[in-house]
Write a protein that holds these residues in place. Structure first.
Motif, PDB file in Angstrom:
ATOM      1  N   ARG A  81       0.810  -1.226   0.000  1.00  0.00           N
ATOM      2  CA  ARG A  81       0.000   0.000   0.000  1.00  0.00           C
ATOM      3  C   ARG A  81       0.843   1.276   0.000  1.00  0.00           C
ATOM      4  N   VAL A  82       2.050   1.187   0.528  1.00  0.00           N
ATOM      5  CA  VAL A  82       2.888   2.382   0.674  1.00  0.00           C
ATOM      6  C   VAL A  82       3.151   3.062  -0.673  1.00  0.00           C
ATOM      7  N   CYS A  83       3.321   2.271  -1.719  1.00  0.00           N
ATOM      8  CA  CYS A  83       3.673   2.832  -3.032  1.00  0.00           C
ATOM      9  C   CYS A  83       2.479   3.107  -3.944  1.00  0.00           C
ATOM     10  N   LEU A  84       1.280   2.957  -3.445  1.00  0.00           N
ATOM     11  CA  LEU A  84       0.113   3.100  -4.313  1.00  0.00           C
ATOM     12  C   LEU A  84      -0.202   4.544  -4.692  1.00  0.00           C
ATOM     13  N   LYS A  85       0.018   5.492  -3.761  1.00  0.00           N
ATOM     14  CA  LYS A  85      -0.363   6.886  -4.027  1.00  0.00           C
ATOM     15  C   LYS A  85       0.807   7.839  -3.800  1.00  0.00           C
ATOM     16  N   GLU A  86       1.040   8.700  -4.811  1.00  0.00           N
ATOM     17  CA  GLU A  86       2.119   9.682  -4.733  1.00  0.00           C
ATOM     18  C   GLU A  86       1.848  10.712  -3.643  1.00  0.00           C
ATOM     19  N   ASP A  87       0.570  10.984  -3.363  1.00  0.00           N
ATOM     20  CA  ASP A  87       0.203  11.984  -2.353  1.00  0.00           C
ATOM     21  C   ASP A  87       0.693  11.602  -0.957  1.00  0.00           C
ATOM     22  N   ARG A  88       1.030  10.359  -0.768  1.00  0.00           N
ATOM     23  CA  ARG A  88       1.557   9.910   0.520  1.00  0.00           C
ATOM     24  C   ARG A  88       2.837  10.678   0.874  1.00  0.00           C
ATOM     25  N   PHE A  89       3.532  11.129  -0.165  1.00  0.00           N
ATOM     26  CA  PHE A  89       4.812  11.804   0.045  1.00  0.00           C
ATOM     27  C   PHE A  89       4.718  13.319  -0.133  1.00  0.00           C
ATOM     28  N   ALA A  90       3.507  13.850  -0.105  1.00  0.00           N
ATOM     29  CA  ALA A  90       3.287  15.282  -0.352  1.00  0.00           C
ATOM     30  C   ALA A  90       3.831  16.176   0.761  1.00  0.00           C
ATOM     31  N   ASN A  91       4.030  15.634   1.957  1.00  0.00           N
ATOM     32  CA  ASN A  91       4.483  16.441   3.094  1.00  0.00           C
ATOM     33  C   ASN A  91       6.001  16.466   3.263  1.00  0.00           C
ATOM     34  N   TYR A  92       6.701  15.829   2.334  1.00  0.00           N
ATOM     35  CA  TYR A  92       8.160  15.763   2.457  1.00  0.00           C
ATOM     36  C   TYR A  92       8.834  16.950   1.780  1.00  0.00           C
ATOM     37  N   ASN A  93       9.806  17.515   2.497  1.00  0.00           N
ATOM     38  CA  ASN A  93      10.626  18.592   1.951  1.00  0.00           C
ATOM     39  C   ASN A  93      12.091  18.203   2.135  1.00  0.00           C
ATOM     40  N   VAL A  94      12.992  18.918   1.478  1.00  0.00           N
ATOM     41  CA  VAL A  94      14.421  18.655   1.637  1.00  0.00           C
ATOM     42  C   VAL A  94      15.027  19.757   2.491  1.00  0.00           C
ATOM     43  N   SER A  95      15.704  19.364   3.568  1.00  0.00           N
ATOM     44  CA  SER A  95      16.315  20.334   4.483  1.00  0.00           C
ATOM     45  C   SER A  95      17.770  19.961   4.747  1.00  0.00           C
ATOM     46  N   ASN A  96      18.526  20.938   5.203  1.00  0.00           N
ATOM     47  CA  ASN A  96      19.917  20.722   5.589  1.00  0.00           C
ATOM     48  C   ASN A  96      19.931  20.189   7.020  1.00  0.00           C
ATOM     49  N   VAL A  97      20.299  18.938   7.176  1.00  0.00           N
ATOM     50  CA  VAL A  97      20.348  18.303   8.506  1.00  0.00           C
ATOM     51  C   VAL A  97      21.776  17.843   8.766  1.00  0.00           C
ATOM     52  N   GLY A  98      22.434  18.524   9.692  1.00  0.00           N
ATOM     53  CA  GLY A  98      23.804  18.153  10.019  1.00  0.00           C
ATOM     54  C   GLY A  98      24.772  18.303   8.859  1.00  0.00           C
ATOM     55  N   GLY A  99      24.495  19.251   7.977  1.00  0.00           N
ATOM     56  CA  GLY A  99      25.401  19.506   6.869  1.00  0.00           C
ATOM     57  C   GLY A  99      25.135  18.711   5.607  1.00  0.00           C
ATOM     58  N   LYS A 100      24.053  17.945   5.602  1.00  0.00           N
ATOM     59  CA  LYS A 100      23.718  17.214   4.370  1.00  0.00           C
ATOM     60  C   LYS A 100      22.216  17.255   4.126  1.00  0.00           C
ATOM     61  N   ALA A 101      21.858  17.056   2.874  1.00  0.00           N
ATOM     62  CA  ALA A 101      20.446  17.118   2.486  1.00  0.00           C
ATOM     63  C   ALA A 101      19.701  15.878   2.968  1.00  0.00           C
ATOM     64  N   GLU A 102      18.535  16.104   3.551  1.00  0.00           N
ATOM     65  CA  GLU A 102      17.717  14.995   4.043  1.00  0.00           C
ATOM     66  C   GLU A 102      16.245  15.289   3.741  1.00  0.00           C
ATOM     67  N   TYR A 103      15.499  14.237   3.421  1.00  0.00           N
ATOM     68  CA  TYR A 103      14.048  14.373   3.311  1.00  0.00           C
ATOM     69  C   TYR A 103      13.472  14.461   4.723  1.00  0.00           C
ATOM     70  N   VAL A 104      12.673  15.478   4.944  1.00  0.00           N
ATOM     71  CA  VAL A 104      12.050  15.684   6.261  1.00  0.00           C
ATOM     72  C   VAL A 104      10.549  15.810   6.069  1.00  0.00           C
ATOM     73  N   LYS A 105       9.790  15.054   6.857  1.00  0.00           N
ATOM     74  CA  LYS A 105       8.334  15.076   6.748  1.00  0.00           C
ATOM     75  C   LYS A 105       7.751  16.131   7.672  1.00  0.00           C
ATOM     76  N   GLY A 106       6.911  17.008   7.090  1.00  0.00           N
ATOM     77  CA  GLY A 106       6.280  18.049   7.886  1.00  0.00           C
ATOM     78  C   GLY A 106       4.798  17.807   8.082  1.00  0.00           C
ATOM     79  N   ASP A 107       4.121  18.782   8.688  1.00  0.00           N
ATOM     80  CA  ASP A 107       2.688  18.666   8.968  1.00  0.00           C
ATOM     81  C   ASP A 107       1.821  19.103   7.788  1.00  0.00           C
ATOM     82  N   LYS A 108       2.419  19.881   6.872  1.00  0.00           N
ATOM     83  CA  LYS A 108       1.652  20.406   5.744  1.00  0.00           C
ATOM     84  C   LYS A 108       2.215  19.910   4.417  1.00  0.00           C
ATOM     85  N   LYS A 109       1.376  19.962   3.387  1.00  0.00           N
ATOM     86  CA  LYS A 109       1.816  19.570   2.050  1.00  0.00           C
ATOM     87  C   LYS A 109       2.819  20.591   1.517  1.00  0.00           C
ATOM     88  N   VAL A 110       3.854  20.083   0.882  1.00  0.00           N
ATOM     89  CA  VAL A 110       4.909  20.937   0.352  1.00  0.00           C
ATOM     90  C   VAL A 110       4.590  21.383  -1.064  1.00  0.00           C
TER      91      VAL A 110
END
Length: 200
Positions: free
Chosen positions: A105-134
Motif C-alpha cells: 500500500r505504501v507505493c500506491l499513491k504519490e500523495d503519501r509523500f506530499a508532506n516531504y521537503n528537503v532540508s539541511n540536517v547536520g550539513g547534508k540534504a535529508e528528506y524531512v516530513k512536515g505537517d503540511k503539504k509541500v
C-alpha cells in the motif's frame, strides 16, 4: 605662511579620512565576501544521487508506520492457514500476509509523500516530513520512484524482515535494515551511531 601650513594639514587630514573611509568599505566587502563564501560552503547537494539514502530511509519509515497501522487496526481478526496438512486459525497480525499488504500500500499513491521537503540536517540534504503539504512534485516523484524500486527489487526480503521482527524493538531499526543491509542505498556507517546505542 601659517595659512598655507594650515591648508596643507587640513588637506592631509581630509585625504587620511577619505582613505580610512575607503579601507572601511574594502574591509566591509571582504567580510561580506567571507560570509557569502561560508554560505556557499554550507550549501548541500540535492541531486537524486545525493538523496537516495535519505529517500530510502523515508520509505522505510512509511513502511513501518503502515505495518504498525495494519497490526493495530486488524488486531482482532483471524485467518486460516495450513499447518501440517491441517487448517488452523491464527491472528491476522501474526501472518506474513499482513506485512505484505501493508508494504504494498505504501507505493500506491504519490500523495503519501506530499508532506516531504528537503532540508539541511547536520550539513547534508535529508528528506524531512512536515505537517503540511509541500507541493513539490519532484520530491514526490523521487520518493515514489524509490518506493517502487524497493518493492520491485527487495519486497520479499523487506516483508521477511518486518515479519521476523514483529513484536520486537528491532522494528525501530527498519531504516538500517531496509536501506543498508537489504537495499544497499546507504553506507554502513550511516547507522553506526544508532547500532551503538542499541548495543548499550
Amino acid at each position: 605662511s601659517t595659512f598655507d601650513e594650515m591648508s596643507t594639514v587640513s588637506l592631509r587630514r581630509g585625504r587620511a579620512l577619505a582613505w580610512s573611509g575607503v579601507m572601511c568599505v574594502v574591509l566591509a566587502s571582504v567580510v561580506l565576501m567571507g560570509v557569502e563564501v561560508e554560505g556557499r560552503k554550507k550549501k548541500v547537494k540535492t541531486t537524486f544521487k545525493a538523496l537516495k539514502c535519505s529517500a530510502c530511509k523515508a520509505i522505510a519509515d512509511e513502511m513501518r508506520a503502515e505495518i504498525r497501522h495494519e497490526w493495530e487496526t486488524r488486531a482482532g481478526e483471524t485467518v486460516l492457514v495450513e499447518k501440517r496438512k491441517k487448517k488452523v486459525k491464527i491472528p491476522y497480525p501474526e501472518t506474513e500476509l499482513a506485512v505484505t499488504e501493508a508494504v504494498d500500500r505504501v507505493c500506491l499513491k504519490e500523495d503519501r509523500f506530499a508532506n516531504y521537503n528537503v532540508s539541511n540536517v547536520g550539513g547534508k540534504a535529508e528528506y524531512v516530513k512536515g505537517d503540511k503539504k509541500v507541493g513539490n512534485k519532484q520530491y514526490k516523484t523521487e520518493l515514489m520512484n524509490m518506493c517502487q524500486t524497493l518493492i520491485a527489487e527487495h519486497e520479499h526480503e523487506i516483508v521477511q524482515w518486518f515479519y521476523e521482527q514483529r513484536g520486537t524493538a528491532k522494528v525501530e531499526s527498519a531504516e538500517a535494515a531496509v536501506c543498508s543491509e537489504i537495499g544497499n542505498f546507504c553506507p554502513p556507517d550511516e547507522f553506526a551511531k544508532l547500532k551503538g546505542e542499541e548495543e548499550l
